[in-house]
Design an enzyme around this catalytic site. Sequence first.
Site, PDB file in Angstrom:
ATOM      1  N   LYS A   1       0.832  -1.195   0.000  1.00  0.00           N
ATOM      2  CA  LYS A   1       0.000   0.000   0.000  1.00  0.00           C
ATOM      3  C   LYS A   1       0.873   1.254   0.000  1.00  0.00           C
ATOM      4  O   LYS A   1       0.652   2.178  -0.792  1.00  0.00           O
ATOM      5  CB  LYS A   1      -0.913  -0.019   1.235  1.00  0.00           C
ATOM      6  CG  LYS A   1      -2.105   0.889   1.137  1.00  0.00           C
ATOM      7  CD  LYS A   1      -2.972   0.780   2.392  1.00  0.00           C
ATOM      8  CE  LYS A   1      -3.785  -0.494   2.393  1.00  0.00           C
ATOM      9  NZ  LYS A   1      -4.420  -0.742   3.720  1.00  0.00           N
TER      10      LYS A   1
ATOM     11  N   ARG B   1      -3.225   3.154   8.651  1.00  0.00           N
ATOM     12  CA  ARG B   1      -3.557   1.989   7.825  1.00  0.00           C
ATOM     13  C   ARG B   1      -2.402   1.013   7.767  1.00  0.00           C
ATOM     14  O   ARG B   1      -1.265   1.395   7.560  1.00  0.00           O
ATOM     15  CB  ARG B   1      -3.861   2.444   6.391  1.00  0.00           C
ATOM     16  CG  ARG B   1      -4.702   3.678   6.303  1.00  0.00           C
ATOM     17  CD  ARG B   1      -4.674   4.276   4.908  1.00  0.00           C
ATOM     18  NE  ARG B   1      -5.320   3.419   3.927  1.00  0.00           N
ATOM     19  CZ  ARG B   1      -5.350   3.717   2.628  1.00  0.00           C
ATOM     20  NH1 ARG B   1      -4.751   4.812   2.171  1.00  0.00           N
ATOM     21  NH2 ARG B   1      -5.955   2.906   1.787  1.00  0.00           N
TER      22      ARG B   1
ATOM     23  N   GLY C   1      -8.609  -7.511   4.324  1.00  0.00           N
ATOM     24  CA  GLY C   1      -9.372  -7.556   5.560  1.00  0.00           C
ATOM     25  C   GLY C   1      -8.624  -8.127   6.739  1.00  0.00           C
ATOM     26  O   GLY C   1      -9.213  -8.340   7.799  1.00  0.00           O
TER      27      GLY C   1
ATOM     28  N   MET D   1      -5.919  -6.877   8.440  1.00  0.00           N
ATOM     29  CA  MET D   1      -5.503  -5.956   9.487  1.00  0.00           C
ATOM     30  C   MET D   1      -6.312  -4.675   9.403  1.00  0.00           C
ATOM     31  O   MET D   1      -6.568  -4.155   8.328  1.00  0.00           O
ATOM     32  CB  MET D   1      -4.011  -5.702   9.389  1.00  0.00           C
ATOM     33  CG  MET D   1      -3.236  -6.898   9.919  1.00  0.00           C
ATOM     34  SD  MET D   1      -1.482  -6.740   9.712  1.00  0.00           S
ATOM     35  CE  MET D   1      -1.354  -6.751   7.965  1.00  0.00           C
TER      36      MET D   1
ATOM     37  N   ARG E   1      -3.253  -0.937  -6.582  1.00  0.00           N
ATOM     38  CA  ARG E   1      -2.314  -2.062  -6.705  1.00  0.00           C
ATOM     39  C   ARG E   1      -2.663  -2.790  -7.992  1.00  0.00           C
ATOM     40  O   ARG E   1      -3.752  -2.619  -8.537  1.00  0.00           O
ATOM     41  CB  ARG E   1      -2.422  -2.989  -5.494  1.00  0.00           C
ATOM     42  CG  ARG E   1      -3.731  -3.713  -5.488  1.00  0.00           C
ATOM     43  CD  ARG E   1      -3.989  -4.456  -4.216  1.00  0.00           C
ATOM     44  NE  ARG E   1      -5.447  -4.608  -4.159  1.00  0.00           N
ATOM     45  CZ  ARG E   1      -6.115  -5.083  -3.141  1.00  0.00           C
ATOM     46  NH1 ARG E   1      -5.481  -5.415  -2.050  1.00  0.00           N
ATOM     47  NH2 ARG E   1      -7.415  -5.203  -3.193  1.00  0.00           N
TER      48      ARG E   1
ATOM     49  N   HIS F   1     -15.697  -8.776   0.364  1.00  0.00           N
ATOM     50  CA  HIS F   1     -14.781  -9.717   1.000  1.00  0.00           C
ATOM     51  C   HIS F   1     -14.935 -11.107   0.400  1.00  0.00           C
ATOM     52  O   HIS F   1     -13.952 -11.763   0.024  1.00  0.00           O
ATOM     53  CB  HIS F   1     -15.054  -9.753   2.509  1.00  0.00           C
ATOM     54  CG  HIS F   1     -14.194 -10.745   3.247  1.00  0.00           C
ATOM     55  ND1 HIS F   1     -14.603 -12.040   3.465  1.00  0.00           N
ATOM     56  CD2 HIS F   1     -12.956 -10.641   3.771  1.00  0.00           C
ATOM     57  CE1 HIS F   1     -13.647 -12.686   4.116  1.00  0.00           C
ATOM     58  NE2 HIS F   1     -12.639 -11.858   4.321  1.00  0.00           N
TER      59      HIS F   1
ATOM     60  N   SER G   1      17.982 -39.247 -13.291  1.00  0.00           N
ATOM     61  CA  SER G   1      16.640 -38.714 -13.078  1.00  0.00           C
ATOM     62  C   SER G   1      16.457 -38.559 -11.578  1.00  0.00           C
ATOM     63  O   SER G   1      16.559 -39.538 -10.830  1.00  0.00           O
ATOM     64  CB  SER G   1      15.601 -39.664 -13.662  1.00  0.00           C
ATOM     65  OG  SER G   1      14.319 -39.175 -13.366  1.00  0.00           O
TER      66      SER G   1
ATOM     67  N   CYS H   1      11.704 -36.828 -11.968  1.00  0.00           N
ATOM     68  CA  CYS H   1      10.473 -37.584 -12.200  1.00  0.00           C
ATOM     69  C   CYS H   1       9.614 -37.693 -10.940  1.00  0.00           C
ATOM     70  O   CYS H   1       8.653 -38.429 -10.911  1.00  0.00           O
ATOM     71  CB  CYS H   1      10.785 -38.961 -12.760  1.00  0.00           C
ATOM     72  SG  CYS H   1      11.733 -39.990 -11.641  1.00  0.00           S
TER      73      CYS H   1
ATOM     74  N   TYR I   1      14.924 -31.731 -18.293  1.00  0.00           N
ATOM     75  CA  TYR I   1      13.477 -31.936 -18.419  1.00  0.00           C
ATOM     76  C   TYR I   1      12.834 -32.166 -17.053  1.00  0.00           C
ATOM     77  O   TYR I   1      13.516 -32.484 -16.081  1.00  0.00           O
ATOM     78  CB  TYR I   1      13.163 -33.135 -19.338  1.00  0.00           C
ATOM     79  CG  TYR I   1      13.550 -34.480 -18.772  1.00  0.00           C
ATOM     80  CD1 TYR I   1      12.671 -35.205 -17.968  1.00  0.00           C
ATOM     81  CD2 TYR I   1      14.793 -35.031 -19.041  1.00  0.00           C
ATOM     82  CE1 TYR I   1      13.026 -36.437 -17.444  1.00  0.00           C
ATOM     83  CE2 TYR I   1      15.160 -36.263 -18.513  1.00  0.00           C
ATOM     84  CZ  TYR I   1      14.275 -36.970 -17.717  1.00  0.00           C
ATOM     85  OH  TYR I   1      14.625 -38.167 -17.190  1.00  0.00           O
TER      86      TYR I   1
HETATM   87  P1  ADP Z   1      -7.689  -2.222   3.604  1.00  0.00           P
HETATM   88  O1  ADP Z   1      -6.270  -2.605   3.571  1.00  0.00           O
HETATM   89  O2  ADP Z   1      -8.549  -3.145   4.381  1.00  0.00           O
HETATM   90  O3  ADP Z   1      -8.211  -1.901   2.238  1.00  0.00           O
HETATM   91  P2  ADP Z   1      -7.431   0.607   4.029  1.00  0.00           P
HETATM   92  O4  ADP Z   1      -6.266   1.071   4.785  1.00  0.00           O
HETATM   93  O5  ADP Z   1      -7.348   0.726   2.570  1.00  0.00           O
HETATM   94  O6  ADP Z   1      -7.757  -0.882   4.466  1.00  0.00           O
HETATM   95  O7  ADP Z   1      -8.632   1.437   4.611  1.00  0.00           O
HETATM   96  C1  ADP Z   1      -9.917   1.018   4.870  1.00  0.00           C
HETATM   97  C2  ADP Z   1     -10.905   1.960   4.237  1.00  0.00           C
HETATM   98  O8  ADP Z   1     -10.703   3.292   4.692  1.00  0.00           O
HETATM   99  C3  ADP Z   1     -10.774   2.020   2.741  1.00  0.00           C
HETATM  100  O9  ADP Z   1     -12.056   2.095   2.191  1.00  0.00           O
HETATM  101  C4  ADP Z   1     -10.015   3.274   2.505  1.00  0.00           C
HETATM  102  O10 ADP Z   1     -10.289   3.824   1.240  1.00  0.00           O
HETATM  103  C5  ADP Z   1     -10.511   4.181   3.620  1.00  0.00           C
HETATM  104  N1  ADP Z   1      -9.490   5.169   3.982  1.00  0.00           N
HETATM  105  C6  ADP Z   1      -8.241   4.915   4.387  1.00  0.00           C
HETATM  106  N2  ADP Z   1      -7.553   6.046   4.602  1.00  0.00           N
HETATM  107  C7  ADP Z   1      -8.390   7.066   4.316  1.00  0.00           C
HETATM  108  C8  ADP Z   1      -8.253   8.482   4.338  1.00  0.00           C
HETATM  109  N3  ADP Z   1      -7.110   9.070   4.670  1.00  0.00           N
HETATM  110  N4  ADP Z   1      -9.319   9.206   3.980  1.00  0.00           N
HETATM  111  C9  ADP Z   1     -10.481   8.604   3.634  1.00  0.00           C
HETATM  112  N5  ADP Z   1     -10.665   7.281   3.594  1.00  0.00           N
HETATM  113  C10 ADP Z   1      -9.637   6.507   3.929  1.00  0.00           C
HETATM  114 MG    MG Z   2      -7.841  -0.609   1.063  1.00  0.00          MG
END
Ligand code: ADP
Ligand code: MG
Length: 902
Positions: free
Chosen positions: A22, A91, A100, A102, A335, A451, A786, A854, A874
């Site tokens: 991220k 985050r 989902g 962390m 990503r 999810h 082999s 093999c 191979y």
């Molecule tokens: P995950 O890894 O579970 O996607 P994120 O860190 O992306 O978690 O965040 C969870 C939610 O919060 C996401 O929908 C993200 O877009 C939103 N979010 C994270 N940081 C901000 C921010 N600075 N302003 C507004 N929304 C945010």
């Molecule tokens: Mg996210």
Amino acid sequence: MAKYVYRFSEGNKDQKDLLGGKGANLAEMTKIGLPVPPGFTITTEACRAYMRDGHVPPELRVEVTMAVREIEDAIGRRLGDFHEPLLVSVRSGAKFSMPGMMETVLNVGLNDASVKGLAEFSGDERFAWDSYRRLIQMFGKTVLDIDGDLFARALDEKKTAVGAATDVDLSAEDLRDLVAVFKGIVQDETGREFPQHPREQLDMAIEAVFGSWNTERARLYRRRERIPNDLGTAVNVVTMVFGNLGETSGTGVAFTRDPSTGHSGVYGDYLANAQGEDVVSGIRNTLSLADLEQLDPASSAELRQAMRRLETHYRDLCDIEFTIERGKLWMLQTRVGKRTAGAAFRIATQLVDENLITMDEALGRVSGAQLSQLLFPQFDGGAEKELLTRAMAASPGAAVGEIVLDNAQALERTAAGAKVILVRRETNPDDLQGMIVADGVLTSRGGKTSHAAVVARGMGTTAVVGADAIDVDVTKKEVRVAGKVLHPGDVIALDGTTGEVFLGEVPVMDSPVMTYISDGLEAGLAASNDDATRELVEAVDRVLTHADDVRRMKVRANADTAEDARRARQRGAEGIGLCRTEHQFLGMRREYIEHVVLAQTPEDRDAALTDLLPLQRQDFTDLLGAMDGLPTTIRLIDPPLHEFLPDLTELAVKVAVAEEKGQVDEHDVALLAAVQRMHEQNPMLGLRGVRLGLKVPGLFALQIRAIAEATAARREAGGNPLPEIMVPLVGSVRELQIVREEAEGILAEVGREHGITLDLPIGCMIELPRAALTAHRIAEEADFFSFGTNDLTQTTWGFSRDDVEGAFFADYLENGVLTISPFETLDADGVGALVRAGVEGGRSTKPHLHMGVCGEHGGDPESIHFFHNAGLDYVSCSPFRVPIARLEAGRAAAMAGEDATA
Ligand code: ADP
Ligand code: MG
Ligand code: MG
């Protein structure tokens, strides 16, 4: 000194190890000028230090102060300010995406004072109190470990009390009351007040993200995905932007092209007046990006522009999270997007056609695991089916099974051997166990990015989501759909490619990709009944043909019969790497072996062996016919003799009973004596392989003669047989030398009888550590090697596979001694070191010694890359895996040096 904090302007996408996925991608977006809110990333190194020392490194606090002040100065707002407070999100973000796994804390920096500042500054009191209650809720749950249900229940009670249908219907007043209730919950549960100081909130949240790396859920996910436990997570601190500032604001997720078909054109879900996870949680039904275009043409245009930019930059499908704050677009995450197996092939060739990537790069965009998914059978289009509903096709495949409604039922029914479909309103990380064992997942809420969809796609489990015609009633244990009431145990069928849900069993048939693999492109196209499938078959053909063009390693198959050999050849096998002759001695022919064992004199034994000769000769003639023109490695008999003899206990009982009745059977008595004599404590390490060949004179000779005569017969019939004689379980060069001398004699003799030269290659398996370590000596007597990596794994680890897999492998995977069974993926460090030693030793004696593998590892993607790098000529695998091995061998060649598993 370590640098623990990187501004977004300092990093880039290649720093995933340090900044997490991220963080690295936020930095990259910042670098290419996309609108990312200001922020910084705390490195995974800081997390590792935290895990090691039990506290955050002291330098980190100082670096965080610097970074926060820079943001404050840049945007002119301060954390905790009474008027225009800066709020941030905290985050997590590890190297590998862990959907989902962390938790993220939003709105950090709000307290009793700054909430008023936020109200004033935004001109929206309701919004300010909503943000505050979200902070306490998320902070309470994630950072303070308070049961999230307490907050959820209080929220529901409030809604009921004021007659609000959804969260949006709560007034500023209601939310202010709720904040008081939430603060009370914090006080009751933790014995202290909700932390008011923004910096304390920030530090606690950072530490909680570090701590979340080691939750049960995160560990379970990593085990499944084979992500090492010691990587740690980065933490991203990002200036908050608000999607919940009324109807001109909103939040969404999007893909730069359709992740299930690969078709270009943007694709996503949007929710007005919402924040964070609202859009994927299924709490309200979402809008499409086309709807957003109507709603807010300017932001929509900017979003499309940004997505095009990302796709050009990453040269791949990207997924994004974005927020629109009062008409201003903000990019919150991107990503390279997950995709279905079919989409991977189609996107790869589409990008080639758009001149964004080369064919070699296209190989890097697909995998053997994805190809294997495409080979799975599908529902028979012609069969009678009762359609219950049609919803979003989230993860392809055809799944038939009993309805289960929770983890417990899923585990119980699958343990009893049933196939199950997990049916839920929506899933969350707590449902992971059930999802793992289920054949399919069906949800009534949520979109393609929910999810359930994301996780099922990742696991290759069939999924249909957002089936809003289905009413899942967990309390009554009922699923109501199309006027029917279904219960756990009722069978349904999911088509993850079309999104259809059927009642009852539905027959399945071959996939068109499988038809293509076996019968060629024309047949594959003819078997496809829509354009999308035809595109897919063509894409697979292009990618696989390219893999065939670039790979160095040949792909052979393990096949014991002419029929298997023909099937393997159809799928592209370029030879047989292992024909196990022992299978030819089972069934009806077992008695012949019994005679060999019971023979009292050499004459008796020779007579028994002579009976076997025509049968073996016919086996080999058929096999060599099927493989005409291609190398065919025939392994001399390998497993312990007792496998061909009756069970000791059964026979002992039979003889005892007969004696009791005075009806002694001489044959049984003799057989029992033989079985007793040959009984072994550790058959795996006993009389087998070359040892058996040397111990029972005439056995190998018979097989070698049969091979020689079959070769002569095939040549006389105008064929081009290319057999190779392989000696199993060699540990010493002398063993091979003895067999070789005898074999050469037989070959010369049969050659004379037929007036031809029989110069067949004679080689051996390298499947004992001693063989690998003395390979330079063994090579003197071998025309080829082999690697038998199954036995080599057993003997290197000292594992008896049949005993250990059931006994303690689960524990070993649990406690991290193993990350995957070494019988599935080659243990590169241990067993792999012996393979390398064997290659090196062998080639030091004979620089061009032909070498292959093999063991079952020959069909495992990761292992195939290892074998390529180790210099093997191979791999040989089961016929079903031949196309996968062709693809992976091509990928290994095209991606040499790159990390193919990333
Ligand atoms: P995950 O890894 O579970 O996607 P994120 O860190 O992306 O978690 O965040 C969870 C939610 O919060 C996401 O929908 C993200 O877009 C939103 N979010 C994270 N940081 C901000 C921010 N600075 N302003 C507004 N929304 C945010
Ligand atoms: Mg996210
Ligand atoms: Mg073996």
